[in-house]
Design a protein around this motif. Structure first.
Motif, PDB file in Angstrom:
ATOM      1  N   LYS A   1      42.846  53.492  43.654  1.00 16.94           N
ATOM      2  CA  LYS A   1      43.413  52.442  44.286  1.00 16.94           C
ATOM      3  C   LYS A   1      44.237  51.980  45.873  1.00 16.94           C
ATOM      4  O   LYS A   1      43.978  53.167  46.689  1.00 16.94           O
ATOM      5  CB  LYS A   1      45.035  52.856  43.542  1.00 16.94           C
ATOM      6  N   VAL A   2      44.789  50.832  46.297  1.00  9.79           N
ATOM      7  CA  VAL A   2      45.032  50.987  47.140  1.00  9.79           C
ATOM      8  C   VAL A   2      46.410  49.743  47.001  1.00  9.79           C
ATOM      9  O   VAL A   2      47.421  50.000  46.294  1.00  9.79           O
ATOM     10  CB  VAL A   2      44.880  49.984  47.652  1.00  9.79           C
ATOM     11  N   ILE A   3      47.809  50.537  48.549  1.00  8.20           N
ATOM     12  CA  ILE A   3      48.661  50.634  48.875  1.00  8.20           C
ATOM     13  C   ILE A   3      48.716  49.153  49.105  1.00  8.20           C
ATOM     14  O   ILE A   3      48.259  48.644  49.880  1.00  8.20           O
ATOM     15  CB  ILE A   3      49.667  51.406  49.065  1.00  8.20           C
ATOM     16  N   LEU A   4      49.860  47.947  48.557  1.00  5.98           N
ATOM     17  CA  LEU A   4      49.260  47.150  48.968  1.00  5.98           C
ATOM     18  C   LEU A   4      50.546  46.421  50.268  1.00  5.98           C
ATOM     19  O   LEU A   4      51.908  47.472  49.874  1.00  5.98           O
ATOM     20  CB  LEU A   4      49.729  45.712  48.150  1.00  5.98           C
ATOM     21  N   PRO A   5      50.537  46.015  50.749  1.00  9.07           N
ATOM     22  CA  PRO A   5      51.597  46.235  52.345  1.00  9.07           C
ATOM     23  C   PRO A   5      53.011  45.462  52.138  1.00  9.07           C
ATOM     24  O   PRO A   5      53.897  46.635  51.957  1.00  9.07           O
ATOM     25  CB  PRO A   5      50.709  45.735  53.137  1.00  9.07           C
ATOM     26  N   TYR A   6      53.094  44.755  51.784  1.00 10.14           N
ATOM     27  CA  TYR A   6      53.910  44.719  51.474  1.00 10.14           C
ATOM     28  C   TYR A   6      54.886  44.254  50.430  1.00 10.14           C
ATOM     29  O   TYR A   6      56.552  44.687  50.327  1.00 10.14           O
ATOM     30  CB  TYR A   6      54.341  42.005  51.245  1.00 10.14           C
ATOM     31  N   SER A   7      54.620  43.915  49.144  1.00  7.51           N
ATOM     32  CA  SER A   7      54.903  44.909  47.202  1.00  7.51           C
ATOM     33  C   SER A   7      54.932  45.912  47.166  1.00  7.51           C
ATOM     34  O   SER A   7      55.944  46.699  46.599  1.00  7.51           O
ATOM     35  CB  SER A   7      54.307  44.018  46.285  1.00  7.51           C
ATOM     36  N   LYS A   8      53.883  47.182  47.981  1.00  6.19           N
ATOM     37  CA  LYS A   8      54.008  48.313  48.005  1.00  6.19           C
ATOM     38  C   LYS A   8      54.079  48.749  46.938  1.00  6.19           C
ATOM     39  O   LYS A   8      53.476  50.181  46.247  1.00  6.19           O
ATOM     40  CB  LYS A   8      55.517  48.981  48.901  1.00  6.19           C
ATOM     41  N   LYS A   9      52.982  47.946  46.732  1.00  5.37           N
ATOM     42  CA  LYS A   9      52.480  48.492  44.716  1.00  5.37           C
ATOM     43  C   LYS A   9      51.452  48.701  44.739  1.00  5.37           C
ATOM     44  O   LYS A   9      50.137  48.368  45.397  1.00  5.37           O
ATOM     45  CB  LYS A   9      52.281  47.178  43.974  1.00  5.37           C
ATOM     46  N   GLU A  10      50.537  49.879  43.871  1.00 11.19           N
ATOM     47  CA  GLU A  10      49.073  49.860  43.917  1.00 11.19           C
ATOM     48  C   GLU A  10      48.313  48.845  43.264  1.00 11.19           C
ATOM     49  O   GLU A  10      48.732  47.631  42.013  1.00 11.19           O
ATOM     50  CB  GLU A  10      48.996  50.614  43.000  1.00 11.19           C
ATOM     51  N   PHE A  11      47.273  48.873  44.119  1.00  8.13           N
ATOM     52  CA  PHE A  11      46.430  47.639  42.759  1.00  8.13           C
ATOM     53  C   PHE A  11      45.243  48.146  43.033  1.00  8.13           C
ATOM     54  O   PHE A  11      44.581  49.262  43.845  1.00  8.13           O
ATOM     55  CB  PHE A  11      46.215  46.806  44.563  1.00  8.13           C
ATOM     56  N   GLY A  12      44.250  47.638  41.678  1.00 11.11           N
ATOM     57  CA  GLY A  12      43.057  48.348  41.834  1.00 11.11           C
ATOM     58  C   GLY A  12      42.293  47.167  40.907  1.00 11.11           C
ATOM     59  O   GLY A  12      43.500  46.015  40.387  1.00 11.11           O
ATOM     60  N   VAL A  13      41.456  47.385  40.491  1.00  4.15           N
ATOM     61  CA  VAL A  13      40.409  45.616  39.395  1.00  4.15           C
ATOM     62  C   VAL A  13      40.225  46.642  38.157  1.00  4.15           C
ATOM     63  O   VAL A  13      39.725  47.152  37.847  1.00  4.15           O
ATOM     64  CB  VAL A  13      39.438  45.511  40.364  1.00  4.15           C
ATOM     65  N   PRO A  14      41.315  45.580  37.737  1.00  3.35           N
ATOM     66  CA  PRO A  14      40.478  46.029  36.087  1.00  3.35           C
ATOM     67  C   PRO A  14      38.992  45.624  35.346  1.00  3.35           C
ATOM     68  O   PRO A  14      38.415  45.372  35.771  1.00  3.35           O
ATOM     69  CB  PRO A  14      41.947  45.485  35.208  1.00  3.35           C
ATOM     70  N   LYS A  15      39.058  47.205  34.162  1.00  2.00           N
ATOM     71  CA  LYS A  15      37.486  47.057  33.723  1.00  2.00           C
ATOM     72  C   LYS A  15      37.008  45.941  33.068  1.00  2.00           C
ATOM     73  O   LYS A  15      35.418  45.504  32.716  1.00  2.00           O
ATOM     74  CB  LYS A  15      37.644  48.354  33.048  1.00  2.00           C
ATOM     75  N   ASN A  16      38.253  44.900  32.608  1.00  2.00           N
ATOM     76  CA  ASN A  16      38.052  43.871  31.392  1.00  2.00           C
ATOM     77  C   ASN A  16      38.054  42.847  32.398  1.00  2.00           C
ATOM     78  O   ASN A  16      37.796  41.523  32.156  1.00  2.00           O
ATOM     79  CB  ASN A  16      39.060  43.522  30.626  1.00  2.00           C
ATOM     80  N   LEU A  17      37.488  42.903  33.592  1.00  2.00           N
ATOM     81  CA  LEU A  17      37.625  41.540  34.421  1.00  2.00           C
ATOM     82  C   LEU A  17      35.792  41.095  34.739  1.00  2.00           C
ATOM     83  O   LEU A  17      35.358  42.172  35.722  1.00  2.00           O
ATOM     84  CB  LEU A  17      38.357  41.770  35.657  1.00  2.00           C
ATOM     85  N   ASP A  18      35.317  40.567  34.637  1.00  2.00           N
ATOM     86  CA  ASP A  18      34.038  40.467  35.140  1.00  2.00           C
ATOM     87  C   ASP A  18      34.277  39.399  36.150  1.00  2.00           C
ATOM     88  O   ASP A  18      34.677  38.487  36.030  1.00  2.00           O
ATOM     89  CB  ASP A  18      33.493  39.542  34.013  1.00  2.00           C
ATOM     90  N   ILE A  19      32.975  39.525  37.337  1.00  2.00           N
ATOM     91  CA  ILE A  19      32.864  38.379  38.241  1.00  2.00           C
ATOM     92  C   ILE A  19      31.432  37.815  38.282  1.00  2.00           C
ATOM     93  O   ILE A  19      30.536  38.660  38.254  1.00  2.00           O
ATOM     94  CB  ILE A  19      32.783  39.092  39.401  1.00  2.00           C
ATOM     95  N   ILE A  20      31.336  36.782  38.305  1.00  2.00           N
ATOM     96  CA  ILE A  20      30.195  35.729  37.438  1.00  2.00           C
ATOM     97  C   ILE A  20      29.675  34.882  38.467  1.00  2.00           C
ATOM     98  O   ILE A  20      31.262  33.729  39.236  1.00  2.00           O
ATOM     99  CB  ILE A  20      30.104  35.282  36.199  1.00  2.00           C
ATOM    100  N   GLY A  21      28.957  35.040  39.672  1.00  2.00           N
ATOM    101  CA  GLY A  21      28.809  34.054  40.581  1.00  2.00           C
ATOM    102  C   GLY A  21      27.275  33.237  40.203  1.00  2.00           C
ATOM    103  O   GLY A  21      26.328  33.900  39.782  1.00  2.00           O
ATOM    104  N   THR A  22      27.177  31.957  40.242  1.00  2.00           N
ATOM    105  CA  THR A  22      25.762  31.687  40.438  1.00  2.00           C
ATOM    106  C   THR A  22      24.776  31.407  41.841  1.00  2.00           C
ATOM    107  O   THR A  22      26.492  31.051  43.156  1.00  2.00           O
ATOM    108  CB  THR A  22      26.428  30.054  40.781  1.00  2.00           C
ATOM    109  N   MET A  23      23.593  31.082  41.325  1.00  2.00           N
ATOM    110  CA  MET A  23      23.472  30.374  43.122  1.00  2.00           C
ATOM    111  C   MET A  23      21.895  29.721  42.431  1.00  2.00           C
ATOM    112  O   MET A  23      21.549  29.990  41.863  1.00  2.00           O
ATOM    113  CB  MET A  23      23.165  31.688  43.911  1.00  2.00           C
ATOM    114  N   ASN A  24      21.601  28.969  43.652  1.00  2.00           N
ATOM    115  CA  ASN A  24      20.306  28.117  43.020  1.00  2.00           C
ATOM    116  C   ASN A  24      18.979  29.183  44.070  1.00  2.00           C
ATOM    117  O   ASN A  24      19.626  29.206  45.797  1.00  2.00           O
ATOM    118  CB  ASN A  24      20.755  27.133  43.625  1.00  2.00           C
TER     119      ASN A  24
END
Length: 248
Positions: free
Chosen positions: A56-79
């Motif tokens: 996790k990281v601390i966001l500079p403005y909101s000071k909130k903790e930030f992380g990427v959840p496991k239920n998020l898929d990132i799909i990139g396409t390419m030719n």
């Protein structure tokens, strides 16, 4: 300041009861820093929230903790026919798994149903035949996808739509693949789509000028792609497709 890139709206994926996905088209053409910001490390599976090496990281403005959840898929396409794939950023190669998605002619029949049979010609077989020839002449990375035909599902005038597929999609793509090499386009599509001009029209000779090789130029074979207007006339399209498929 931390650049969040695509994660600026990640709050929507914090509901663990649902799956979410981000789709990035032609990811190989993008700038990694602009797409993912400075938090690309967080997308690794073992560094997601609740994972073994959660980060996790601390966001500079909101000071909130930030992380990427496991239920998020990132799909990139390419030719894979795109040469920019060769220079794909190492950071992306290391963090993504790669799955080859080849053209699936069977999808044409599955999606179009009875429409896939156009005047006795199976369009899935047309796509398969075209791609076989392209693979012979270049490689399989340049084969044509089934999506060109799938958009015919809801067209009102199916024949006109099919002409558009050939004239607006397939033929221009082959012109790009075989730049100025129309005989190869003819080997893929046949004489119904690629015409040899009458080279005996002497009235079209060059202007009077003493140029080396003048007569040799006159002997060159000239080609033209069959126009959209011609393909829509009568049974021109049907005959062109039969020629493509080798039907006598």
């Amino acid at each position: 300041m931390i650049n969040l890139g695509i994660f600026s709206f990640i709050e929507k994926a914090k509901d663990p009861s649902n799956k979410y996905a981000i789709f990035i088209d032609e990811i190989n053409r993008g700038n990694v820093a602009n797409i993912f910001g400075e938090l690309i490390t967080l997308i690794e599976s073992d560094k997601r929230l609740e994972a073994k090496n959660e980060m996790k990281v601390i966001l500079p403005y909101s000071k909130k903790e930030f992380g990427v959840p496991k239920n998020l898929d990132i799909i990139g396409t390419m030719n894979t026919a795109d040469r920019s794939v060769e220079a794909l950023d190492t950071a992306l190669r290391r963090r993504f798994s790669f799955e080859e998605v080849l053209p699936n002619p069977g999808m044409v029949r599955e999606v179009l149903g009875e429409k896939a049979n156009f005047e006795g010609i199976q369009l899935d077989e047309v796509l398969e035949r075209i791609n076989y020839r392209i693979e012979r002449l270049i490689d399989r990375d340049h084969t044509i996808g089934h999506a060109f035909f799938l958009k015919l599902k809801d067209v009102e005038d199916f024949k006109a739509g099919l002409v558009d597929v050939f004239c607006d999609n397939i033929m221009p793509l082959l012109q790009e693949y075989f730049y100025n090499d129309y005989p190869k386009i003819g080997l893929v599509l046949g004489s119904g789509f690629v015409q040899v001009l009458d080279n005996d029209k002497k009235e079209l000779e060059f202007a009077e000028f003493d140029a080396e090789g003048r007569d040799d130029y006159m002997d060159r074979v000239l080609y033209r792609l069959t126009s959209k207007e011609d393909l829509r006339q009568g049974d021109t399209l049907e005959r062109a497709l039969n020629t493509l498929m080798g039907v006598k």
